[in-house]
Design an enzyme around this catalytic site. Structure first.
Site, PDB file in Angstrom:
ATOM      1  N   GLY A   1      -2.519  -2.641 -15.158  1.00  0.00           N
ATOM      2  CA  GLY A   1      -3.706  -1.919 -15.610  1.00  0.00           C
ATOM      3  C   GLY A   1      -4.662  -2.903 -16.254  1.00  0.00           C
ATOM      4  O   GLY A   1      -4.450  -3.331 -17.384  1.00  0.00           O
TER       5      GLY A   1
ATOM      6  N   CYS B   1      -0.091   9.296  -8.227  1.00  0.00           N
ATOM      7  CA  CYS B   1      -1.393   9.145  -7.561  1.00  0.00           C
ATOM      8  C   CYS B   1      -2.277  10.334  -7.898  1.00  0.00           C
ATOM      9  O   CYS B   1      -1.932  11.479  -7.596  1.00  0.00           O
ATOM     10  CB  CYS B   1      -1.246   9.046  -6.049  1.00  0.00           C
ATOM     11  SG  CYS B   1      -2.864   8.910  -5.247  1.00  0.00           S
TER      12      CYS B   1
ATOM     13  N   GLY C   1      -9.093  -1.430 -13.501  1.00  0.00           N
ATOM     14  CA  GLY C   1      -9.889  -2.594 -13.861  1.00  0.00           C
ATOM     15  C   GLY C   1      -9.820  -2.858 -15.361  1.00  0.00           C
ATOM     16  O   GLY C   1      -9.173  -2.114 -16.108  1.00  0.00           O
TER      17      GLY C   1
ATOM     18  N   LYS D   1       0.835  -1.208   0.000  1.00  0.00           N
ATOM     19  CA  LYS D   1       0.000   0.000   0.000  1.00  0.00           C
ATOM     20  C   LYS D   1       0.868   1.256   0.000  1.00  0.00           C
ATOM     21  O   LYS D   1       1.859   1.333   0.732  1.00  0.00           O
ATOM     22  CB  LYS D   1      -0.898  -0.016   1.252  1.00  0.00           C
ATOM     23  CG  LYS D   1      -1.694   1.265   1.463  1.00  0.00           C
ATOM     24  CD  LYS D   1      -2.668   1.545   0.333  1.00  0.00           C
ATOM     25  CE  LYS D   1      -3.133   2.992   0.291  1.00  0.00           C
ATOM     26  NZ  LYS D   1      -3.829   3.305  -0.983  1.00  0.00           N
TER      27      LYS D   1
HETATM   28  C1  LIG Z   1      -8.302   1.155  -4.316  1.00  0.00           C
HETATM   29  C2  LIG Z   1      -7.020   1.436  -5.029  1.00  0.00           C
HETATM   30  C3  LIG Z   1      -5.949   1.997  -4.337  1.00  0.00           C
HETATM   31  C4  LIG Z   1      -4.731   2.265  -4.983  1.00  0.00           C
HETATM   32  N1  LIG Z   1      -3.683   2.776  -4.263  1.00  0.00           N
HETATM   33  C5  LIG Z   1      -2.478   2.954  -4.876  1.00  0.00           C
HETATM   34  C6  LIG Z   1      -1.340   3.391  -4.143  1.00  0.00           C
HETATM   35  O1  LIG Z   1      -1.393   3.584  -2.926  1.00  0.00           O
HETATM   36  N2  LIG Z   1      -0.168   3.573  -4.805  1.00  0.00           N
HETATM   37  C7  LIG Z   1      -0.051   3.334  -6.161  1.00  0.00           C
HETATM   38  O2  LIG Z   1       1.022   3.488  -6.718  1.00  0.00           O
HETATM   39  N3  LIG Z   1      -1.113   2.896  -6.865  1.00  0.00           N
HETATM   40  C8  LIG Z   1      -2.327   2.703  -6.261  1.00  0.00           C
HETATM   41  N4  LIG Z   1      -3.397   2.246  -6.999  1.00  0.00           N
HETATM   42  C9  LIG Z   1      -3.224   1.984  -8.439  1.00  0.00           C
HETATM   43  C10 LIG Z   1      -2.952   0.523  -8.705  1.00  0.00           C
HETATM   44  O3  LIG Z   1      -1.754   0.092  -8.080  1.00  0.00           O
HETATM   45  C11 LIG Z   1      -2.852   0.255 -10.213  1.00  0.00           C
HETATM   46  O4  LIG Z   1      -1.845   1.072 -10.758  1.00  0.00           O
HETATM   47  C12 LIG Z   1      -4.143   0.535 -10.951  1.00  0.00           C
HETATM   48  O5  LIG Z   1      -5.253   0.177 -10.177  1.00  0.00           O
HETATM   49  C13 LIG Z   1      -4.215  -0.162 -12.308  1.00  0.00           C
HETATM   50  O6  LIG Z   1      -4.182  -1.566 -12.178  1.00  0.00           O
HETATM   51  P1  LIG Z   1      -5.511  -2.487 -12.149  1.00  0.00           P
HETATM   52  O7  LIG Z   1      -6.368  -2.098 -13.294  1.00  0.00           O
HETATM   53  O8  LIG Z   1      -5.015  -3.893 -12.200  1.00  0.00           O
HETATM   54  O9  LIG Z   1      -6.197  -2.184 -10.846  1.00  0.00           O
HETATM   55  C14 LIG Z   1      -4.605   1.974  -6.363  1.00  0.00           C
HETATM   56  C15 LIG Z   1      -5.680   1.418  -7.049  1.00  0.00           C
HETATM   57  C16 LIG Z   1      -6.880   1.139  -6.409  1.00  0.00           C
HETATM   58  C17 LIG Z   1      -7.996   0.518  -7.186  1.00  0.00           C
END
Ligand SMILES: Cc1cc2nc3c(=O)[nH]c(=O)nc-3n(C[C@H](O)[C@H](O)[C@H](O)COP(=O)(O)O)c2cc1C
Ligand SMILES: Cc1cc2nc3c(=O)[nH]c(=O)nc-3n(C[C@H](O)[C@H](O)[C@H](O)COP(=O)(O)OP(=O)(O)OC[C@H]3O[C@@H](n4cnc5c(N)ncnc54)[C@H](O)[C@@H]3O)c2cc1C
Ligand code: FES
Lengths: 257, 303
Positions: free
Chosen positions: B242, B129, B216, B45
């Site tokens: 992603g 972020c 997602g 996190k």
């Molecule tokens: C609820 C949530 C919290 C996230 N918190 C962080 C974070 O603290 N630091 C970060 O670099 N990315 C964060 N992300 C981004 C994810 O690490 C990732 O880059 C993004 O969701 C795309 O991947 P996915 O489509 O597989 O979820 C977060 C994403 C979600 C959905």
């Protein structure tokens, strides 16, 4: 506390009122450890799982009951599931109500679909419990016979007076507390109602537990999505997570602004 | 036997599947479902120097094949992590990546320094972020901004340094090149795309923060395209993420140029997704006579 995620068979389904359906699911692993007030996170064809309270628990038969109101695309899909279908559950999740002492005199206050989790609580207390349930209209009343079968005192309220007490559950609760000794209040329903219940419980000095509702993603405490403002012991504000620290909170922990 | 092992900046991963930051907490919740040693690694996190409470709720909105979040980096702060979570994580037998964010360059440097003194395996610098007002993405949206923070952090980071890139930019290749030039050991992409949903009954945005990050399956094609562009621009390893939800997606991402992948939002509907993806990749390698997973990296044959 532990949880699991699996497909489980649906044994029975029933329509309880317009757009409200009950599902009986065979899931011994969940039923054997679930506590009233905990929930399951249900997979549908949509991206995020839907949190639904465990309404009834039959540890012997290994089943749980879910009562779901169709109010969007995910819950609509759940309400269209039928016996023979399987359902993908992640659970049991969160902290349930404190129902360890069933000798206490309890009042459960449920608003609308919030009556469902109150059934599980009332079934622990049985005769020691009064259930105050509020609905918009007589046609929306659910679980009446189920609460009656528990032997608890059932007080139904409707907003339009078409059944029972004409008014809100909070008015009924205050009337009840004026005349009866109560050790603990458990509640679930719309936010304004729960805030009202909290205020009344405080006024009468009765312990009160509230089941909160927030939009969720993971359901287990990993994404920090389901934040809810709470007070720390020193009085300062923080964000707790409804799925992990709740959904049931002690009323004084909550900060309804 | 399929060899799933990958090496990123000198760190060896038993398989190329890493859980994405912010979607897996510090691992404890998912550890109730499966042993974390099944994972290639965990991107933890996102952390800041001091505790952050995050944004007011609602923080989650569903979207077609995806979701928005506006969590806003809620975290206990780096010291609390080191004291309460790191000792337990260290016993889980998987690669640990600390994802760090700051509101100024000094914060990033101090965190990189502090993390470098611990048993964490790698640092992922989050300059992308979209949910915190200052910093974060402010650095990540221009090559100069990204370069300036990496240049300073590099002096303090004694661990391999991954820089996590924002997709909310015009030229991803330029940013990837800029951070490579300042000494980044790898890049990871994509972070979330800025999005918004409105409740038409109340005319209010669903998120209390008004806007949030989209992730997602909906973002998958955007992520594949950006990973491909970044991988073509740099020589350091690219970690692709992603929208990955199944083994085929991970393989596609690797063919676009990713040396490893991260899985995020998919775990919310299928908590076993990273485990199934790792198993699925192995099955696919066996079925297709691929001996070493690194063989497929960047093997897309563009027209
Ligand atoms: C609820 C949530 C919290 C996230 N918190 C962080 C974070 O603290 N630091 C970060 O670099 N990315 C964060 N992300 C981004 C994810 O690490 C990732 O880059 C993004 O969701 C795309 O991947 P996915 O489509 O597989 O979820 C977060 C994403 C979600 C959905
Ligand atoms: C702990 C808990 C227990 C619950 N128990 C029950 C129950 O026993 N029976 C029941 O009928 N409902 C219950 N709910 C509410 C139920 O989760 C929502 O009605 C449901 O998620 C709405 O989904 P949808 O697809 O129908 O609506 P959509 O509007 O299509 O949903 C879009 C997104 O918003 C989320 N969402 C929308 N409304 C709510 C809401 N009120 N609460 C949480 N998320 C929401 C959905 O989960 C989904 O991610 C509970 C909620 C929580 C948090
Ligand atoms: S829904 Fe993920 S932390 Fe509660």
């Amino acid at each position: 506390m532990s949880y699991l995620q699996k497909q489980f068979p649906i044994l029975d389904t029933k329509c309880l009122a317009k757009d409200i359906h009950e599902l009986v699911v065979s899931c011994p692993e969940i039923a054997s450890q679930a506590i009233a007030g905990q929930f399951v996170n249900i997979r549908t064809s949509h991206t995020l799982r839907r949190p639904i309270s465990i309404c009834g628990i039959d540890a012997e038969k290994g089943t749980i009951r879910l009562v779901v109101k169709a109010q969007g695309k995910g819950t609509d899909e759940i309400c269209r599931m039928r016996p023979g279908d399987t359902i993908d559950l992640l659970g049991p999740l969160g902290n349930g109500f404190d129902v360890k002492n069933s000798n206490l005199k309890a009042v459960v206050v449920g608003g609308g679909i919030g009556a469902a989790p109150m059934y599980g609580v009332a079934s622990v207390y049985g005769k020691n419990c009064a259930a105050i349930l509020g609905f918009r209209d007589s046609a929306d009343v659910i679980l009446e016979k189920d609460f009656q079968a528990l032997g608890c005192e059932l007080l139904i309220c409707t907003d339009n007076g078409t059944r029972g007490f004409h008014g809100f559950t909070t008015q009924m609760l205050e009337n009840y507390l004026k005349e009866n000794h109560v050790d603990i209040i458990h509640t679930c329903g719309p936010k304004p109602m729960m805030k009202g219940v909290k205020d009344i419980a405080e006024k009468y000095g009765v312990r009160c537990q509230i089941s909160m509702d927030e939009r969720m993603a993971c359901g287990i405490g990993a994404c920090l999505g389901c934040a809810c403002k709470t007070k720390k012991e020193d009085g300062s504000s923080t964000y707790s997570h409804v799925c992990k620290h709740g959904p049931v909170f002690e009323a004084q922990q909550l900060d309804f602004d | 036997m399929a060899d799933m092992q990958v090496n990123l900046a000198g760190v060896s991963f038993k398989n190329p599947v890493i859980t994405a930051s912010g979607c897996f907490g510090f691992g404890r919740e998912f550890a109730k479902l499966y042993p974390l040693e099944k994972l290639g690694g965990i991107s933890l996190k996102g952390m800041t120097l001091h505790e952050r409470l995050g944004n007011p709720p609602p923080r989650i909105a569903e979207t077609p094949s995806g979701m928005l979040n506006s969590v806003g980096l809620q975290n206990p702060g780096v010291e609390a992590f080191i004291e309460n979570d790191l000792p337990w994580l260290k016993e889980q037998n998987t690669v640990l990546i600390a994802n760090i964010a700051g509101s100024c360059v000094e914060d990033y440097c101090e965190m990189a320094q502090r993390i470098s003194e611990t048993d964490v395996d790698m640092i992922e610098l989050n300059i992308s972020c979209p949910n915190v007002k200052q910093g974060g993405v402010a650095f990540g949206t221009s090559p100069e901004g990204a370069a300036s923070v990496v240049r300073e952090v590099r002096k303090h980071a004694k661990k391999p340094l991954i820089v996590k890139l924002s997709p909310n930019v015009a030229d991803i290749a330029a940013i990837a090149k800029a951070v490579e030039a300042e000494g980044a050991d790898a890049v990871s992409l994509i972070n979330t795309l800025l999005g918004m949903r409105i409740d038409i009954k109340t005319r209010r945005p669903i998120l209390r923060n008004n806007t949030g990050g989209l992730s997602g399956p909906a973002v998958f094609p955007v992520a594949v395209r950006m990973v491909w562009q970044a991988a073509n621009a740099v020589n350091i390893p690219v970690i692709g993420l992603g929208g990955i939800e199944k083994a085929e997606d991970a393989i596609e991402m690797m063919m676009a140029g990713a040396s490893a992948v991260q899985v995020g939002a998919a775990m919310f509907y299928d908590p076993y997704a990273p485990v199934k993806i790792a198993e699925g990749i192995e099955q696919w390698m066996n079925d297709n006579g691929v001996k070493n997973i690194s063989e497929i990296v960047g093997t897309v044959k563009p027209w």
